[in-house]
Write a protein that holds these residues in place. Structure first.
Motif, PDB file in Angstrom:
ATOM      1  N   ALA A 317       0.823  -1.217   0.000  1.00  0.00           N
ATOM      2  CA  ALA A 317       0.000   0.000   0.000  1.00  0.00           C
ATOM      3  C   ALA A 317       0.850   1.257   0.000  1.00  0.00           C
ATOM      4  CB  ALA A 317      -0.934  -0.015   1.212  1.00  0.00           C
ATOM      5  N   THR A 318       2.113   1.155   0.458  1.00  0.00           N
ATOM      6  CA  THR A 318       3.011   2.312   0.439  1.00  0.00           C
ATOM      7  C   THR A 318       3.743   2.452  -0.890  1.00  0.00           C
ATOM      8  OG1 THR A 318       4.936   1.095   1.298  1.00  0.00           O
ATOM      9  CG2 THR A 318       3.380   2.012   2.920  1.00  0.00           C
ATOM     10  N   GLY A 319       3.512   1.510  -1.819  1.00  0.00           N
ATOM     11  CA  GLY A 319       4.186   1.560  -3.111  1.00  0.00           C
ATOM     12  C   GLY A 319       5.526   0.858  -3.138  1.00  0.00           C
ATOM     13  N   ARG A 320       5.883   0.150  -2.059  1.00  0.00           N
ATOM     14  CA  ARG A 320       7.155  -0.570  -2.018  1.00  0.00           C
ATOM     15  C   ARG A 320       6.904  -2.067  -2.165  1.00  0.00           C
ATOM     16  NH1 ARG A 320      11.034   1.787   2.602  1.00  0.00           N
ATOM     17  NH2 ARG A 320      12.579   0.915   1.166  1.00  0.00           N
ATOM     18  N   SER A 321       7.968  -2.832  -2.386  1.00  0.00           N
ATOM     19  CA  SER A 321       7.833  -4.256  -2.682  1.00  0.00           C
ATOM     20  C   SER A 321       8.199  -5.108  -1.474  1.00  0.00           C
ATOM     21  CB  SER A 321       8.711  -4.626  -3.884  1.00  0.00           C
ATOM     22  OG  SER A 321      10.032  -4.162  -3.692  1.00  0.00           O
ATOM     23  N   VAL A 322       7.952  -6.430  -1.594  1.00  0.00           N
ATOM     24  CA  VAL A 322       8.097  -7.355  -0.478  1.00  0.00           C
ATOM     25  C   VAL A 322       8.939  -8.546  -0.916  1.00  0.00           C
ATOM     26  CG1 VAL A 322       6.876  -8.862   1.157  1.00  0.00           C
ATOM     27  CG2 VAL A 322       5.845  -6.678   0.436  1.00  0.00           C
ATOM     28  N   LEU A 323       9.860  -8.956  -0.057  1.00  0.00           N
ATOM     29  CA  LEU A 323      10.692 -10.130  -0.299  1.00  0.00           C
ATOM     30  C   LEU A 323      10.482 -11.106   0.851  1.00  0.00           C
ATOM     31  CD1 LEU A 323      12.939 -11.727  -1.723  1.00  0.00           C
ATOM     32  CD2 LEU A 323      14.610 -10.272  -0.574  1.00  0.00           C
ATOM     33  N   VAL A 324      10.132 -12.362   0.525  1.00  0.00           N
ATOM     34  CA  VAL A 324       9.846 -13.383   1.528  1.00  0.00           C
ATOM     35  C   VAL A 324      10.824 -14.534   1.328  1.00  0.00           C
ATOM     36  CG1 VAL A 324       8.097 -14.881   2.553  1.00  0.00           C
ATOM     37  CG2 VAL A 324       7.414 -12.751   1.422  1.00  0.00           C
ATOM     38  N   LEU A 325      11.624 -14.840   2.359  1.00  0.00           N
ATOM     39  CA  LEU A 325      12.599 -15.921   2.294  1.00  0.00           C
ATOM     40  C   LEU A 325      12.148 -17.088   3.159  1.00  0.00           C
ATOM     41  CD1 LEU A 325      16.026 -14.045   2.607  1.00  0.00           C
ATOM     42  CD2 LEU A 325      14.778 -14.646   0.540  1.00  0.00           C
ATOM     43  N   VAL A 326      12.316 -18.297   2.629  1.00  0.00           N
ATOM     44  CA  VAL A 326      12.069 -19.526   3.383  1.00  0.00           C
ATOM     45  C   VAL A 326      13.293 -20.417   3.216  1.00  0.00           C
ATOM     46  CG1 VAL A 326       9.564 -19.470   3.224  1.00  0.00           C
ATOM     47  CG2 VAL A 326      10.878 -20.508   1.390  1.00  0.00           C
ATOM     48  N   PRO A 327      13.574 -21.311   4.171  1.00  0.00           N
ATOM     49  CA  PRO A 327      14.814 -22.087   4.078  1.00  0.00           C
ATOM     50  C   PRO A 327      14.784 -23.215   3.070  1.00  0.00           C
ATOM     51  CG  PRO A 327      13.620 -22.641   6.080  1.00  0.00           C
ATOM     52  CD  PRO A 327      12.893 -21.496   5.459  1.00  0.00           C
ATOM     53  N   GLU A 328      13.617 -23.790   2.791  1.00  0.00           N
ATOM     54  CA  GLU A 328      13.522 -24.962   1.922  1.00  0.00           C
ATOM     55  C   GLU A 328      12.493 -24.727   0.821  1.00  0.00           C
ATOM     56  OE1 GLU A 328      15.451 -27.489   2.230  1.00  0.00           O
ATOM     57  OE2 GLU A 328      16.176 -27.477   4.294  1.00  0.00           O
ATOM     58  N   ILE A 329      12.691 -25.423  -0.318  1.00  0.00           N
ATOM     59  CA  ILE A 329      11.745 -25.311  -1.430  1.00  0.00           C
ATOM     60  C   ILE A 329      10.364 -25.782  -1.010  1.00  0.00           C
ATOM     61  CG2 ILE A 329      11.214 -26.140  -3.755  1.00  0.00           C
ATOM     62  CD1 ILE A 329      14.172 -26.294  -4.287  1.00  0.00           C
ATOM     63  N   ALA A 330      10.303 -26.858  -0.174  1.00  0.00           N
ATOM     64  CA  ALA A 330       9.001 -27.373   0.264  1.00  0.00           C
ATOM     65  C   ALA A 330       8.214 -26.298   0.999  1.00  0.00           C
ATOM     66  CB  ALA A 330       9.200 -28.594   1.156  1.00  0.00           C
ATOM     67  N   LEU A 331       8.897 -25.515   1.833  1.00  0.00           N
ATOM     68  CA  LEU A 331       8.220 -24.428   2.543  1.00  0.00           C
ATOM     69  C   LEU A 331       7.851 -23.294   1.597  1.00  0.00           C
ATOM     70  CD1 LEU A 331      10.310 -24.283   5.837  1.00  0.00           C
ATOM     71  CD2 LEU A 331       7.997 -25.158   5.539  1.00  0.00           C
ATOM     72  N   ALA A 332       8.693 -23.073   0.573  1.00  0.00           N
ATOM     73  CA  ALA A 332       8.376 -22.032  -0.416  1.00  0.00           C
ATOM     74  C   ALA A 332       7.086 -22.384  -1.143  1.00  0.00           C
ATOM     75  CB  ALA A 332       9.528 -21.891  -1.416  1.00  0.00           C
ATOM     76  N   THR A 333       6.923 -23.668  -1.488  1.00  0.00           N
ATOM     77  CA  THR A 333       5.711 -24.106  -2.176  1.00  0.00           C
ATOM     78  C   THR A 333       4.484 -23.882  -1.314  1.00  0.00           C
ATOM     79  OG1 THR A 333       7.029 -25.784  -3.314  1.00  0.00           O
ATOM     80  CG2 THR A 333       4.649 -26.052  -3.368  1.00  0.00           C
ATOM     81  N   GLN A 334       4.612 -24.154  -0.013  1.00  0.00           N
ATOM     82  CA  GLN A 334       3.493 -23.972   0.905  1.00  0.00           C
ATOM     83  C   GLN A 334       3.154 -22.496   1.074  1.00  0.00           C
ATOM     84  OE1 GLN A 334       4.395 -25.199   4.893  1.00  0.00           O
ATOM     85  NE2 GLN A 334       2.265 -25.615   5.398  1.00  0.00           N
TER      86      GLN A 334
END
Length: 583
Positions: A317-334
């Motif tokens: 909403a402020t016009g900025r972007s978001v980066l989300v890190l997870v340790p494993e691909i399985a968690l990234a999929t979830q």
């Protein structure tokens, strides 16, 4: 004179300067790859400053050879981040950027070994010809990779035969292993009543184009969509294009990393009290802008994911972007399913589970500003977001955030540093925080947020600890399975339910000892005991990969009487098959 400063994809501890030819002056920009000369080779370099001041000193600048990208691969704001990584981890800047970018983008010159006409006519064969000579005679040339290996072993022989005119070395530029895809599209023409001169198939094709483009002049429709609906359109389009009635254009085609649509997760109607308290702390920091670090210590099931989603929405909403890190691909999929449910087409993925082409396409969409939310494993910390406002590190304690080959880095630490350098909020989440992060929260470097209750007061799973040392056995050694675990497995099987038995030790046995002198079999490099892998028939060092056959002898007394001690997953599997053969 236009001078560019560039980081070369080579082990150099400094940047280099090159001249920009007049015909390439309009194409050079920060974040683009350049093809530049380096010694006798041509290599990839990354543009850092397209209008650098000429360096002082008595030397001659060489011109760049080509600009390899139509659009930048990373924004200028990431250059200080790359420079910090190069200094902190002691890696050349060009290699840092090369590791950060998608694989398959580095191009450099190589040399192929060729057999000349004189060589075909009468190459003097030595008494013991090298193993590569037969392939060279049969094919007339060797690949660049094979030539590199040949020159390492037989440089003097190759030099002599080149001098005598039997061999030659040809320079070539390696191909880019991953490229952008395009597809042919048809521009919808304006309404035109003059169809009398057109064939029926052409009239039908024009009508179909306008239908698929909703009648909007200039809107493009993929040619495959037209021919898929009407096979006769393939020939009709050629005629219409030749007559100038329609215009064909090439547009980028981005590979879809999601495959099947991920499951949809609706937003909860209300938040828990603890979720609202956490967001009351994080929200103002996001709205204010600038660096702020939070450690979210929330037990399993306390609703950390919903906190991430609400914080991401506030950041967007402020016009900025978001980066989300997870340790494993399985968690990234979830996690990607939750973010896709909330933010749809704004979400991009970056992890090693994608093909090289999918990763390259996602990277270009992020760099072009078309994706504002990036979800990925540790390498996603290099995502080319121009203005990140929130960086989330889920399961921040996990050791998988450590990259252990190539550029060795810690993804969580880089997340904190990138947030600091780009004025973003970093939110570290875990049910079991690392000691480093918890200490930083205690000393005030991070702000500690707690979530101690599960959503809707759901109960935690029952955990029972069994001390194997207290289980009586004939040998006096602790058993692999306690009677309590054995009965629990059997009861679960009777109920038709599944069981997961977890052990964090690979192999069959953790060490092998000599029965005569008691000496363990050790790695000759690391001086640690070797692990027995029964299926492979090997004793393996899990540190460096050194291995010897399982049927070996004691290095101390040469005895062949060796015994296995301890157990790993192979032994566990063997015992489970004996204990529960039907499972």
């Amino acid at each position: 004179m236009i001078v560019v400063e560039a980081a070369v994809a080579a082990p150099l501890d400094t940047t280099l300067h090159y001249l920009v030819p007049e015909e390439l002056a309009g194409e050079v920009a920060v974040g683009k790859r350049l093809l530049v000369p380096l010694g006798r080779r041509n290599v990839t370099a990354y543009c850092l400053d397209p209008a650098a001041a000429p360096p002082t000193g008595d030397f001659k600048l060489r011109p760049i050879l080509d600009v390899l990208d139509a659009a930048p691969l990373f924004p200028a704001g990431m250059i200080p981040f790359f420079q910090w990584i190069a200094r902190y981890y002691l890696v050349p800047l060009g290699e840092v950027i090369g590791e950060a970018l998608p694989a398959g983008l580095i191009r450099q010159s190589g040399r192929r070994l060729l057999l000349t006409e004189a060589g075909r006519a009468g190459l003097p064969l030595p008494a013991e010809p090298p193993d590569w000579l037969a392939d060279l005679v049969a094919k007339g040339e060797l690949s660049a990779a094979r030539t590199t290996r040949v020159l390492r072993r037989s440089r003097q022989l190759v030099a002599r035969w080149r001098q005598e005119g039997f061999l030659d070395l040809a320079e070539e530029l390696s191909r880019q292993r991953v490229t952008a895809r395009t597809e042919t599209c048809v521009c919808c023409p304006p309404a035109d009543p003059g169809h009398d001169s057109l064939k029926p198939s052409e009239q039908k094709t024009l009508a179909l184009i306008r239908q698929l483009a909703d009648g909007v002049p200039g809107r493009t429709v993929p040619r495959r969509a037209i021919t898929g609906r009407y096979p006769g359109a393939a020939a009709a389009l050629r005629g219409l294009a030749a007559a100038g009635r329609v215009r064909l254009v090439e547009e980028p085609l981005f590979r879809d990393p999601f495959g099947l649509p991920p499951p949809f997760y609706p937003a909860p109607e209300r938040l828990s009290g603890e979720q609202e308290e956490v967001l009351a702390d994080v929200g103002p920091a996001i709205a204010k802008g600038g660096f702020a670090a939070f450690l979210l210590h929330g037990i399993t099931g306390s609703g950390k994911t919903e906190v991430y989603l609400r914080a991401a929405a506030a950041t967007l909403a402020t016009g900025r972007s978001v980066l989300v890190l997870v340790p494993e691909i399985a968690l990234a999929t979830q996690l990607e399913a939750h973010f896709h449910s909330r933010f749809g087409a704004r979400v991009a993925l970056l992890h090693s589970g994608l093909s090289a082409g999918e990763r390259y396409d996602q990277w270009r969409l992020i760099a072009g500003g078309e994706k504002q939310v990036v979800v990925g494993a540790r390498s996603a910390i290099f995502a080319p977001l121009e203005n990140p406002g929130l960086i989330i590190v889920d399961e921040e304690h996990d050791g998988a955030y450590k990259q252990e080959d190539g550029l060795r880095y810690h993804g969580r630490d880089l997340a904190v540093m990138r947030a600091h350098m780009q004025g973003a909020v970093v939110l570290l989440g875990s049910a079991t925080p690392s000691l480093v992060s918890y200490r930083n929260a205690e000393t005030g470097k991070y702000r500690l947020l707690r979530m101690t209750a599960r959503v809707e007061d759901r109960s935690l799973p029952e955990v029972e600890l069994v001390d194997l040392k207290t289980v009586p056995t004939v040998s006096g050694r602790a058993p692999i399975f306690s009677p309590r675990l054995t009965s629990a497995l059997k009861e679960n099987l009777v109920r038709g339910e599944q069981s997961l038995v977890f052990l964090n030790r690979r192999g069959f046995a953790s060490m092998v000892l000599c029965q005569d002198c008691g000496t363990p079999v050790e790695c000759r490099h690391c001086k640690v005991t070797l692990t027995k892998h029964k299926n492979a028939g090997q004793l393996v060092c899990h540190h460096c990969g050194y291995s010897v056959p399982a049927a070996t002898v004691c290095s101390s007394c040469a005895s062949g009487r060796l015994t296995s001690v301890g157990f790993g997953t192979e032994r566990l599997e063997e015992e489970l098959r004996r204990l529960l053969p039907a499972a």
